[in-house]
Design a protein around this motif. Structure first.
Motif, PDB file in Angstrom:
ATOM      1  N   ALA A  96       5.867  10.345   1.807  1.00 54.15           N
ATOM      2  CA  ALA A  96       6.611   9.438   0.929  1.00 54.15           C
ATOM      3  C   ALA A  96       7.643   8.645   1.725  1.00 54.15           C
ATOM      4  N   GLN A  97       8.334   9.303   2.638  1.00 54.17           N
ATOM      5  CA  GLN A  97       9.329   8.599   3.456  1.00 54.17           C
ATOM      6  C   GLN A  97       8.657   7.597   4.392  1.00 54.17           C
ATOM      7  N   ARG A  98       7.543   7.977   4.943  1.00 54.41           N
ATOM      8  CA  ARG A  98       6.850   7.110   5.903  1.00 54.41           C
ATOM      9  C   ARG A  98       6.349   5.832   5.237  1.00 54.41           C
ATOM     10  N   PHE A  99       5.826   5.950   4.018  1.00 55.31           N
ATOM     11  CA  PHE A  99       5.235   4.785   3.369  1.00 55.31           C
ATOM     12  C   PHE A  99       6.219   4.047   2.473  1.00 55.31           C
ATOM     13  N   GLY A 100       7.348   4.669   2.179  1.00 51.22           N
ATOM     14  CA  GLY A 100       8.450   4.016   1.473  1.00 51.22           C
ATOM     15  C   GLY A 100       8.044   3.237   0.244  1.00 51.22           C
ATOM     16  N   ASP A 101       8.510   1.987   0.197  1.00 46.79           N
ATOM     17  CA  ASP A 101       8.300   1.130  -0.976  1.00 46.79           C
ATOM     18  C   ASP A 101       6.835   0.798  -1.225  1.00 46.79           C
ATOM     19  N   GLN A 102       6.024   0.843  -0.162  1.00 49.78           N
ATOM     20  CA  GLN A 102       4.595   0.552  -0.325  1.00 49.78           C
ATOM     21  C   GLN A 102       3.918   1.617  -1.171  1.00 49.78           C
ATOM     22  N   GLY A 103       4.449   2.810  -1.139  1.00 52.48           N
ATOM     23  CA  GLY A 103       3.827   3.940  -1.815  1.00 52.48           C
ATOM     24  C   GLY A 103       2.760   4.571  -0.940  1.00 52.48           C
ATOM     25  N   ILE A 104       2.563   5.831  -1.157  1.00 53.42           N
ATOM     26  CA  ILE A 104       1.559   6.572  -0.398  1.00 53.42           C
ATOM     27  C   ILE A 104       0.177   6.051  -0.788  1.00 53.42           C
ATOM     28  N   PRO A 105      -0.698   5.812   0.190  1.00 54.89           N
ATOM     29  CA  PRO A 105      -2.055   5.359  -0.137  1.00 54.89           C
ATOM     30  C   PRO A 105      -2.747   6.331  -1.108  1.00 54.89           C
ATOM     31  N   PRO A 106      -3.588   5.801  -1.987  1.00 56.44           N
ATOM     32  CA  PRO A 106      -4.226   6.629  -3.023  1.00 56.44           C
ATOM     33  C   PRO A 106      -4.960   7.867  -2.496  1.00 56.44           C
ATOM     34  N   ALA A 107      -5.680   7.762  -1.389  1.00 54.30           N
ATOM     35  CA  ALA A 107      -6.408   8.925  -0.876  1.00 54.30           C
ATOM     36  C   ALA A 107      -5.442  10.029  -0.443  1.00 54.30           C
ATOM     37  N   MET A 108      -4.290   9.645   0.092  1.00 51.67           N
ATOM     38  CA  MET A 108      -3.288  10.634   0.487  1.00 51.67           C
ATOM     39  C   MET A 108      -2.631  11.251  -0.739  1.00 51.67           C
ATOM     40  N   THR A 109      -2.391  10.417  -1.752  1.00 51.48           N
ATOM     41  CA  THR A 109      -1.829  10.921  -3.005  1.00 51.48           C
ATOM     42  C   THR A 109      -2.776  11.935  -3.631  1.00 51.48           C
ATOM     43  N   GLU A 110      -4.060  11.653  -3.565  1.00 52.33           N
ATOM     44  CA  GLU A 110      -5.067  12.574  -4.104  1.00 52.33           C
ATOM     45  C   GLU A 110      -5.026  13.912  -3.365  1.00 52.33           C
TER      46      GLU A 110
END
Length: 122
Positions: A96-110
């Motif tokens: 979450a910190q690394r991707f910040g405002d962009q949001g975590i990519p969907p595959a990583m969120t999954e």
């Protein structure tokens, strides 16, 4: 019918451990995955993805370990759950910190969701 084996060599079934083979296969997959990060572009997006590889491997390992939590002695299961919770939280936070405002990519969120769901089932 008698089986013949060389002296000092156990029967094939004696050394067969499916779980050890599964862990070995997963380790091989993770090593290949880590090696593939070298080919990522040397730009901001590529560096973020490369930096995320250890977090993704840890989340996969925790998910996998939680599938086998019931195989631990009862007195170690609570510790396993606690450690899994800490690891999931640590690596999800890093992503979450690394991707910040962009949001975590969907595959990583999954992957995070899968690890959290395994934790809830444990």
């Amino acid at each position: 019918m008698a089986e013949c084996y060389a002296p000092g060599v156990s029967e094939p079934a004696d050394d067969y451990n499916p779980q050890a083979l599964t862990w070995a296969a997963m380790l091989g997959h993770w090593v290949d995955f880590a090696r593939s990060a070298v080919a990522l572009p040397d730009d901001a997006a590529g560096r973020k993805l490369a930096a995320s590889v250890p977090d993704l491997i840890q989340l996969q390992a925790v998910w996998f370990a939680l599938q086998h939590l019931g195989e631990l002695p009862a007195d170690e299961q609570a510790l396993g759950r606690d450690r899994a919770g800490v690891l999931i939280q640590r690596h999800a936070k890093a992503l979450a910190q690394r991707f910040g405002d962009q949001g975590i990519p969907p595959a990583m969120t999954e992957l995070i969701d899968d690890a959290q769901a395994a934790m809830a089932r444990a």
